[in-house]
Design a protein around this motif. Structure first.
Motif, mmCIF file in Angstrom:
data_model
loop_
_atom_site.group_PDB
_atom_site.id
_atom_site.type_symbol
_atom_site.label_atom_id
_atom_site.label_comp_id
_atom_site.label_asym_id
_atom_site.label_seq_id
_atom_site.Cartn_x
_atom_site.Cartn_y
_atom_site.Cartn_z
ATOM 1 N N CYS A 206 43.263 50.630 37.478
ATOM 2 C CA CYS A 206 43.389 48.934 38.306
ATOM 3 C C CYS A 206 45.298 49.963 39.046
ATOM 4 O O CYS A 206 45.212 49.366 40.292
ATOM 5 C CB CYS A 206 43.431 48.569 37.022
ATOM 6 N N GLU B 217 45.391 49.026 43.080
ATOM 7 C CA GLU B 217 46.583 49.077 43.654
ATOM 8 C C GLU B 217 46.800 49.616 44.629
ATOM 9 O O GLU B 217 47.696 49.266 45.337
ATOM 10 C CB GLU B 217 47.733 48.236 43.011
ATOM 11 N N ARG C 162 44.347 47.287 46.857
ATOM 12 C CA ARG C 162 42.971 45.571 46.630
ATOM 13 C C ARG C 162 43.613 44.935 45.728
ATOM 14 O O ARG C 162 44.159 45.928 44.520
ATOM 15 C CB ARG C 162 41.533 47.092 46.181
ATOM 16 N N ARG C 163 43.371 43.522 45.932
ATOM 17 C CA ARG C 163 44.368 43.140 44.836
ATOM 18 C C ARG C 163 42.977 42.964 43.964
ATOM 19 O O ARG C 163 41.588 42.370 43.774
ATOM 20 C CB ARG C 163 43.459 41.433 45.314
ATOM 21 N N TRP C 164 43.416 43.122 42.071
ATOM 22 C CA TRP C 164 42.698 42.850 41.029
ATOM 23 C C TRP C 164 43.325 41.272 40.247
ATOM 24 O O TRP C 164 44.265 41.139 40.213
ATOM 25 C CB TRP C 164 41.755 43.875 39.987
ATOM 26 N N VAL C 165 42.142 41.306 39.082
ATOM 27 C CA VAL C 165 42.000 39.854 38.441
ATOM 28 C C VAL C 165 41.360 40.009 37.106
ATOM 29 O O VAL C 165 40.041 40.577 37.554
ATOM 30 C CB VAL C 165 41.296 38.606 39.037
ATOM 31 N N LYS D 294 38.788 39.702 48.784
ATOM 32 C CA LYS D 294 39.962 40.974 48.628
ATOM 33 C C LYS D 294 39.810 41.329 47.713
ATOM 34 O O LYS D 294 40.904 41.757 46.536
ATOM 35 C CB LYS D 294 40.829 40.652 49.669
ATOM 36 N N THR D 295 39.243 39.872 46.478
ATOM 37 C CA THR D 295 39.198 40.435 45.111
ATOM 38 C C THR D 295 38.518 41.325 44.113
ATOM 39 O O THR D 295 37.344 41.513 44.990
ATOM 40 C CB THR D 295 38.887 38.646 44.683
ATOM 41 N N SER E 49 33.181 39.284 46.399
ATOM 42 C CA SER E 49 34.183 39.861 45.860
ATOM 43 C C SER E 49 34.102 41.015 45.069
ATOM 44 O O SER E 49 32.505 41.383 45.051
ATOM 45 C CB SER E 49 34.952 39.092 44.776
#
Lengths: 225, 145
Positions: free
Chosen positions: A63, A67, A71-74, A98-99, A126
């Protein structure tokens, strides 16, 4: 008098949890190549391996790299017994093209819930990156297997700056006793370190008590006699 | 983030007076800190906390007892290389505890904010109270009972 600190035990959670531990790619793929592979599979992938082998640690390390490529990650972590809470969080997570949705412990979800997560991620375009104990039909990024040599490398890193009487022979014994579960191995080493530390402290106290006087640890009330 | 013990940091010095013996609840903890002169220009701000945290095999917890922020910029700018004193009244709990599974640890923590988002954390530990260290758990046979 030495007050307790996080340095008292090199195998404490603060040093071994996935966010604190460093990913060791000794026998596995490099982080950069894993992220490239994930990009090439349209940000969909799985990390597979048994309990305590380092999936969450690899995920945390990945992760940080993800970043780095913008790339945005959840992340949603599903522990055993928290399925309801995790599922609630999964349903509420807003997904966009973009997630990257990261699910740690994907195997905790039932087949219907997995299908819903996959469809949601597919229709929102996503990404989906998961860890699981077995193949969950996503592109395979890494299949981790327990390794004594990696566990010994973890041990050397943890004890590089913090002293312990635990040896590499103990590591091998604990690794075998825990059937290759690295997390359980580290818990065992934690206990062993505590036993050694207490034995050493008791020996010092006995010496101090022999000398005696009002300043002895027992007189100061710091230890039980 | 890497946390350095107070005597291992090349960036700053943090000291607690009379920390060679346990403090009692209600005692005044007195200490001081300074950023070493060669790094003072680099540090943009500093946060000094007195706090407790747990360490061990399971989930972790912490509580901040005292907090003070110092900035090298702005209207209330201070010179971080000058030794600054802090003091606080220690609470009744939680007491320091060297347990087998969990430890309760007290420390004064200095967090330095450096250029490009870097941070450095330095801690000086101390003991609150005189709770005896835990012994190794032993199995007790119930057959005789």
């Amino acid at each position: 008098m030495t007050p307790p600190t996080r340095d008292s035990n090199p195998f404490a959670t603060c040093w071994t949890n996935p966010l604190a531990a460093e990913w060791i790619a000794a026998e596995g793929p490099e982080l950069g190549s894993l992220v490239s592979r994930l990009q090439s599979t349209n940000w969909r992938g799985q990390i597979v391996g048994p309990h305590g082998v380092g999936k969450s640690t690899l995920l945390a390390a990945m992760c940080q790299h993800i970043e780095g490529v913008g790339r945005r990650w959840v992340q949603v972590t599903l522990g055993s017994g928290e399925r309801g809470m995790g599922w609630h969080q999964l349903r509420r997570t807003k997904l966009t093209p973009k997630t990257l949705l990261v699910v740690d412990g994907y195997e905790q979800l039932g087949s219907l819930a997995r299908r819903i997560v996959r469809l949601r991620s597919k229709f929102s375009d996503s990404g989906l990156l998961v860890t699981a104990h077995e193949d969950v039909r996503l592109p395979m990024l890494a299949q981790l297997v327990p390794s004594l040599s990696v566990t010994k490398m973890v041990f050397r890193r943890l004890t590089f700056e913090r002293q312990t009487q635990v040896t590499e022979l103990d590591v091998a014994d604990a690794f075998n006793a825990c059937n290759g579960n690295i997390r359980e191995t580290l818990f065992k080493l934690y206990d062993l370190h505590e036993r050694h530390a207490r034995a050493a402290r008791n020996a010092n106290i006995r010496n101090a008590y022999t000398v005696g006087g009002d300043d002895s640890p027992i007189a100061a009330g710091l230890v039980r006699d | 983030m890497r946390v350095l013990a107070a005597n291992h940091s090349p960036l700053a010095d943090i000291r607690i007076e009379k920390s060679d013996k346990p403090f009692e609840p209600g005692d005044v903890l007195r200490g001081s800190f300074c950023v070493r002169a060669e790094h003072a220009a680099e540090a943009r701000s500093a946060e000094l906390s007195v706090l407790w945290y747990t360490a061990g095999k399971g989930d972790e917890d912490f509580g901040v007892h005292y907090f003070q922020r110092y900035s090298a910029d702005g209207p209330e700018a201070v010179e971080l290389s000058r030794r600054r004193e802090f003091r606080t009244l220690l609470p009744a709990s939680p007491l320091s505890y060297d347990g087998f599974v969990v430890k309760v640890c007290w420390c004064a923590r200095l967090r330095l904010f450096l250029p490009r988002g870097r941070q450095s954390v330095i801690e000086a530990g101390f003991q609150l109270g005189r709770v005896a260290a835990a012994h190794e758990p032993t199995l007790v046979s119930t057959e005789e009972a």
